[in-house]
Design a protein around this motif. Structure first.
Motif, short mmCIF file in Angstrom:
data_model
loop_
_atom_site.label_atom_id
_atom_site.label_comp_id
_atom_site.label_asym_id
_atom_site.label_seq_id
_atom_site.Cartn_x
_atom_site.Cartn_y
_atom_site.Cartn_z
N VAL A 456 0.86 -1.17 0.00
CA VAL A 456 0.00 0.00 0.00
C VAL A 456 0.90 1.23 0.00
CG1 VAL A 456 -1.73 1.29 1.26
CG2 VAL A 456 -1.85 -1.19 1.19
N SER A 457 0.89 1.96 -1.10
CA SER A 457 1.76 3.13 -1.18
C SER A 457 1.06 4.34 -0.57
CB SER A 457 2.13 3.39 -2.64
OG SER A 457 1.69 4.65 -3.07
N PRO A 458 1.75 5.08 0.29
CA PRO A 458 1.12 6.23 0.96
C PRO A 458 0.60 7.27 -0.02
CG PRO A 458 3.33 5.82 1.84
CD PRO A 458 3.14 4.86 0.73
N THR A 459 1.34 7.52 -1.09
CA THR A 459 0.87 8.51 -2.06
C THR A 459 -0.40 8.02 -2.74
OG1 THR A 459 3.14 9.16 -2.47
CG2 THR A 459 1.53 9.86 -4.08
N TYR A 460 -0.46 6.70 -2.99
CA TYR A 460 -1.67 6.17 -3.61
C TYR A 460 -2.84 6.32 -2.66
CZ TYR A 460 -4.88 3.20 -6.11
OH TYR A 460 -5.99 2.74 -6.79
#
Lengths: 517, 323
Positions: A456-460
């Motif tokens: 899970v990418s924070p920017t996503y």
């Protein structure tokens, strides 16, 4: 105006505020949810809410050993309701979370839910049956819930068998054959009414602009060799639309759309009406999941109880022109049961809740959730679930409660994966069930896995909502002929510039930290 | 109307410049106590449901995580506003919202006035009344129904309107509801169909209050139908039009959310996204509470500017404003 009324207004406001404050005050401290022997839950609902005094509810309570208080939320608004519930101060002890939606990820990372990594192994029935699925359901390796299993491979193509037979065609093996079938379905009058009023492929308006969402587009792109969401290209993970295969696949689809082989309203057809053109004989091909066949047999049966078995054929994933095959797998799970830290405060309370869920995950419990009450709504015959007493209204209620509600709580038994399979009603359906299992085995060998599922990418999380529609909308526009391939590539570039590059960098980082694979 | 309740005139020297003379607050409270008491529920409503919730707007300046609450979430100042103004969506949202607002002003706002004036000219009162009832029925249908009807009327292979266009103008069959070019016309047509009839009610009421003697006098002076219309009817409802215009301007940016949400798809999203649908999508379905609150707050402020602007404009043009 002069000051008099204004001062008066201030006085009234103060009074009203004071009244309000005192009214709220009396209610304070009422948040205690962990009242002894009660388990509160929020669960998606696909029909009408079960009666808390109903047979199934009572039976489940007996297995769990606690009084159940379930908030049933219609599936269509489940995500909205999840978000709103997370923002409220009355979070149920156990929530079905339907995926790693941003609000849940944020809440979990802020500590609103219990991290269950390494905790579940103590409970014999909650211990993950598939390490891979548990990993996929995790947030960067941290497990926040008991995943609800789904078959790992479900993609399949449905065809109108009567049309294939009439035109003397067979179930396609390659994308080229699929194109030929779609063309024949459109141009050779498969329904024999003398009019050119049919088309090949049926695609609905995909309900979410989220890019990786098991849409027919995702499946077709994978067939052409594009990565499933993200894939390793030259030692780096790149999104599927950064590969040439993505464009090849969409060129192929665009050609079909341009030649009228796809339903003209593919951008607006309600996905809830996806089956209609197929059943009504307007279109003849659906790229979706194999369990849709069960649904379709039911609908075709309503229309033609005699020969409905001859109207449906099913095929697996397709080879691309050079004979290579890439199959589209699913995530292996569909959301999970998460435990709130706000209403389950201590480790001891958590243990209580997990023990209850463990009892629900016994064979007895899962049978109840996925099949029903043996001897009431089904009996066992050669290991198959055979429905009984269909005409009895009480049994109908049991069936509804199970199929449209309680099955959502199943963790290792679920739709199409019950503890006992349903006995197929006809020979055709029996054949289909067998074929389904064969195709799954076959296609699993060529499955293209998505390596970013646990990531899970924070920017996503913060920008995905604005990023995703850029490419998914551009793709539909390209297919509809509104923009050119250059413009589609430009939109992909815009995705990169609007934050996509950051997402890719984070995904690669996190992937490396999780130890690759 | 309320003359029975009116208090005895205040014995003070009236000053024409400053309006009624000041009365000490206690005297006023005591004297008008019943009237003030009647005011309390209304005020309480606004305080509880309109003003107190504004406290929640603070999350526009935080990275709000519900679990951490208002006090625990991190303060980030104007970060979300910066993100909005510099982000890829802002220009599109603003222009879409403004264009829809403009189209509403041009097509939707005058429609009930025109219809009301036309109805007013009808002399057969049975006909007038039945037309009036018929055209305001759509107001009671929900947007969901209106949207479904639209999809049916424009359905590619059997829609009545789609068929009509195909038969009359020829050309290939197209999915009109999917086309960006058709989005705004369809939205405006839906709004016209749904709201025009209801909107006529207030103008018809205004028209009904015009003194018939005026017409009679005008006729005596030789004024024809057109002159009567121009010099009596129109001036008579002008104040109503101005007040309605100012009230409408505050809601202009509230492009009807439900309607737009139901008509949006991948092909027309570029023209369909407005602030309201964006706030719903980002905030409720994606859970970006802080960011969507910032967007909503911006929209609210723009609405306030519009109200004050049109009020100022009305006064400038010599009309009586709202405040």
């Amino acid at each position: 105006m002069n000051t008099t009324p204004r001062r008066l207004l201030a006085g009234t406001v103060a009074l009203a505020t004071a009244l309000l404050a005192s009214a709220c005050g009396s209610d304070d401290g009422g948040g205690g949810q962990s009242a002894g022997n009660e388990l509160t839950m929020m669960v998606p609902l696909f029909g009408t809410a079960p009666d808390p005094g109903g047979e199934v509810h009572k039976a489940v309570e007996k297995v769990v050993g606690k009084k159940l208080k379930i908030t049933w939320v219609p599936n269509a608004e489940y995500q909205d309701k999840t978000n709103v519930t997370l923002a409220s101060d009355t979070i149920p002890q156990v929530m079905v979370i339907q995926g790693k939606i941003p609000s849940f990820v944020q809440a979990a990372q802020a500590g609103a839910f219990w991290e269950l990594t390494d905790k579940l192994d103590k409970y014999p029935n909650l211990k993950a049956k598939s390490e891979q699925a548990e990993r996929n359901a995790s947030i960067n390796g941290k497990v926040y819930g008991i995943y609800r299993v789904r078959p790992l491979l479900r993609s399949a193509v449905l065809y109108r068998k009567d049309w294939l037979d009439k035109l003397d065609l067979k179930v396609p093996e390659t994308v080229d054959e699929l194109y030929e079938v779609a063309k024949a379905f459109t141009e050779k009058d498969p329904d024999g009414n003398g009019k050119k009023d049919t088309y090949g492929l049926i695609i609905p308006k995909w309900p979410t602009p989220v890019f990786c969402s098991s849409s027919p587009y995702n499946v077709v792109e994978t067939w052409f060799g594009a990565p499933n969401c993200y894939g390793d290209r030259g030692g780096k993970l790149v999104p599927t639309f950064d590969t040439e295969e993505f464009y090849t696949a969409n060129r192929w689809l665009k050609k079909m759309v341009g030649e009228g082989l796809v339903n003209p309203d593919f951008a607006t057809l309600d996905s809830g009406k996806w089956n209609d053109p197929f059943v009504q004989g307007k279109g003849g091909i659906i790229i979706d999941v194999n369990v849709r066949a069960t649904q379709m047999y039911g609908l075709l049966k309503e229309q033609d109880p005699e020969k409905y078995g001859d109207k449906l054929a099913m095929g697996g994933n397709l080879k691309r022109s050079d004979g290579q095959k890439f199959s589209y797998p699913f995530d292996g799970y569909n959301g999970f049961l998460a435990v709130s830290k706000q209403s389950v405060r201590t480790e001891a309370e958590l243990d209580e809740v997990l023990k209850a869920l463990d009892r629900l995950a016994t064979e007895e419990g899962q049978t109840l959730l996925a099949n029903g009450i043996e001897g009431r709504n089904f009996k066992l015959e050669n290991g198959f679930d055979v429905p009984i007493g269909d005409d009895d209204p009480a049994v109908k209620t049991i069936n509804n409660d199970v199929d449209f509600a309680f099955i959502q709580l199943g963790t290792w038994a679920t739709i199409g994966m019950g503890v006992y399979d349903a006995m197929p009603a006809s020979e055709a359906e029996q054949e289909n069930l067998k074929l389904r299992k064969e195709l799954v085995e076959l296609d699993l060998q060529t499955a293209v896995n998505n390596p970013t599922l646990p990531i899970v990418s924070p920017t996503y999380v913060s920008k995905g909502a604005t990023l995703d529609p850029i490419v998914s909308d551009a793709r539909v526009k390209y297919l509809a002929g509104e923009i050119t391939e250059e413009q589609l590539r430009a939109e992909v570039e815009r995705w990169h510039e609007s934050g996509g590059d950051q997402v890719i960098a984070e995904i690669n980082d996190l992937h490396a930290k999780l130890g690759g694979s | 109307m309320a003359t029975d309740l009116a208090p005895p005139p205040v014995k003070a020297v009236p000053d024409p410049e400053r309006g009624p003379a000041r009365v000490p607050i206690r005297t006023a409270l005591l004297r008008y106590r019943w009237l003030y008491l009647m005011l309390v529920p209304g005020l309480a409503y606004f305080v509880v449901f309109k003003y107190l919730p504004m406290y929640g707007l603070t999350i526009a300046f935080q990275d709000f995580v519900p679990f951490l609450g208002y006090s625990g979430s991190e303060w980030v100042g104007f970060k979300h506003f910066e993100e909005l103004f510099t982000g890829p969506d802002f220009g599109r949202l603003l222009s879409n919202t403004l264009i829809l607002a403009l189209l509403t002003v041009i097509f939707v706002f005058p429609a009930p006035i025109i219809v009301a004036l036309m109805l007013n000219e009808l002399r057969v009162s049975v006909l007038k009344r039945s037309i009036q009832s018929l055209i305001y029925i759509p107001h009671f249908l929900s947007w969901t129904i209106v949207a479904s009807l639209t999809y049916l009327l424009f359905a590619v292979d059997f829609g009545v309107i789609a068929n009509f266009i195909h038969e009359v103008f020829g050309g290939p069959r197209t999915d009109y509801v999917a086309q960006a070019d058709w989005f705004r016309p369809i939205i405006i047509m839906q709004t016209l169909w749904k709201s025009t009839g209801w909107g006529t009610i207030i103008y018809l009421a205004a028209l009904a209050s015009v003194d018939p003697n005026l017409y009679e006098a005008a006729r005596m002076d030789g004024a024809g139908r057109r002159r009567q219309f121009w010099h009596i009817t129109l001036p008579a409802i002008r104040p109503t039009i101005v007040v309605m215009a100012i009230l409408t301007s505050g809601n202009l940016l509230d492009a009807s959310f439900e309607q737009i949400w139901l008509m949006t798809n991948s092909l027309n999203r570029s023209v369909a996204d407005v602030f309201d649908s964006y706030v719903y999508y980002i905030g409720i379905t994606q859970g970006a509470f802080s960011y969507s609150t910032a967007v909503g707050l911006f929209k609210g402020l723009a609405g306030v500017v519009l109200i004050f602007g049109s009020n100022w404009l009305a006064k400038r043009l010599g009309q009586r404003g709202l405040f």
